[in-house]
Design a protein around this motif. Sequence first.
Motif, short mmCIF file in Angstrom:
data_model
loop_
_atom_site.label_atom_id
_atom_site.label_comp_id
_atom_site.label_asym_id
_atom_site.label_seq_id
_atom_site.Cartn_x
_atom_site.Cartn_y
_atom_site.Cartn_z
N UNK A 159 -4.12 -4.82 4.67
CA UNK A 159 -3.66 -5.39 4.99
C UNK A 159 -2.62 -4.05 4.58
N UNK A 160 -1.16 -3.99 5.03
CA UNK A 160 -0.32 -2.98 4.40
C UNK A 160 0.95 -3.86 3.67
N UNK B 118 4.85 -4.63 1.90
CA UNK B 118 6.07 -4.25 1.98
C UNK B 118 6.55 -3.12 1.17
N UNK B 119 5.80 -2.75 -0.43
CA UNK B 119 5.74 -1.23 -1.09
C UNK B 119 4.87 -0.74 -0.49
N UNK B 120 4.40 -0.93 0.12
CA UNK B 120 4.27 0.96 1.42
C UNK B 120 2.60 0.77 0.92
N UNK B 121 1.91 -0.48 -0.56
CA UNK B 121 0.75 -0.03 -0.73
C UNK B 121 -0.67 -0.57 0.59
N UNK B 122 -1.62 -0.87 0.35
CA UNK B 122 -2.91 -1.24 1.49
C UNK B 122 -3.58 -1.73 0.41
N UNK B 123 -4.13 -3.23 0.91
CA UNK B 123 -5.43 -3.80 0.03
C UNK B 123 -6.43 -4.28 1.16
N UNK B 124 -7.53 -4.47 1.24
CA UNK B 124 -8.43 -5.24 2.11
C UNK B 124 -8.57 -6.45 1.83
N UNK C 269 -13.91 -10.76 -0.54
CA UNK C 269 -14.75 -10.11 -1.88
C UNK C 269 -14.97 -9.08 -2.17
N UNK C 270 -13.78 -8.24 -1.68
CA UNK C 270 -13.18 -6.90 -1.49
C UNK C 270 -12.08 -6.83 -1.97
N UNK C 271 -11.88 -6.03 -3.42
CA UNK C 271 -10.52 -5.47 -4.33
C UNK C 271 -10.31 -4.24 -4.33
N UNK C 272 -9.94 -3.92 -2.92
CA UNK C 272 -9.89 -2.20 -2.65
C UNK C 272 -8.33 -2.52 -2.38
N UNK C 273 -7.96 -1.48 -3.09
CA UNK C 273 -6.13 -1.43 -3.20
C UNK C 273 -6.04 0.34 -2.92
N UNK C 274 -5.18 0.20 -2.11
CA UNK C 274 -4.86 1.94 -1.36
C UNK C 274 -3.26 2.50 -2.09
#
Length: 59
Positions: A37-38, A40-46, A50-55
Amino acid sequence: MGKVIQFKPPRTQPKLVPRPPRTGDCDHCHHKMDVHITHPDGSMSCAARGCSCQLRPLN
């Protein structure tokens, strides 16, 4: 007469076949990029369970 004991052959371990890397996978958590998911602040999360990926956005 006693019990008849049946000898089972030992179960063979299933061979683990390495999956080829799929295109569109995340470099961090290796889930598909279409579940990310993208925000609004430009970051992405999965969004995978059970996934805690934060891009963080590269800037």
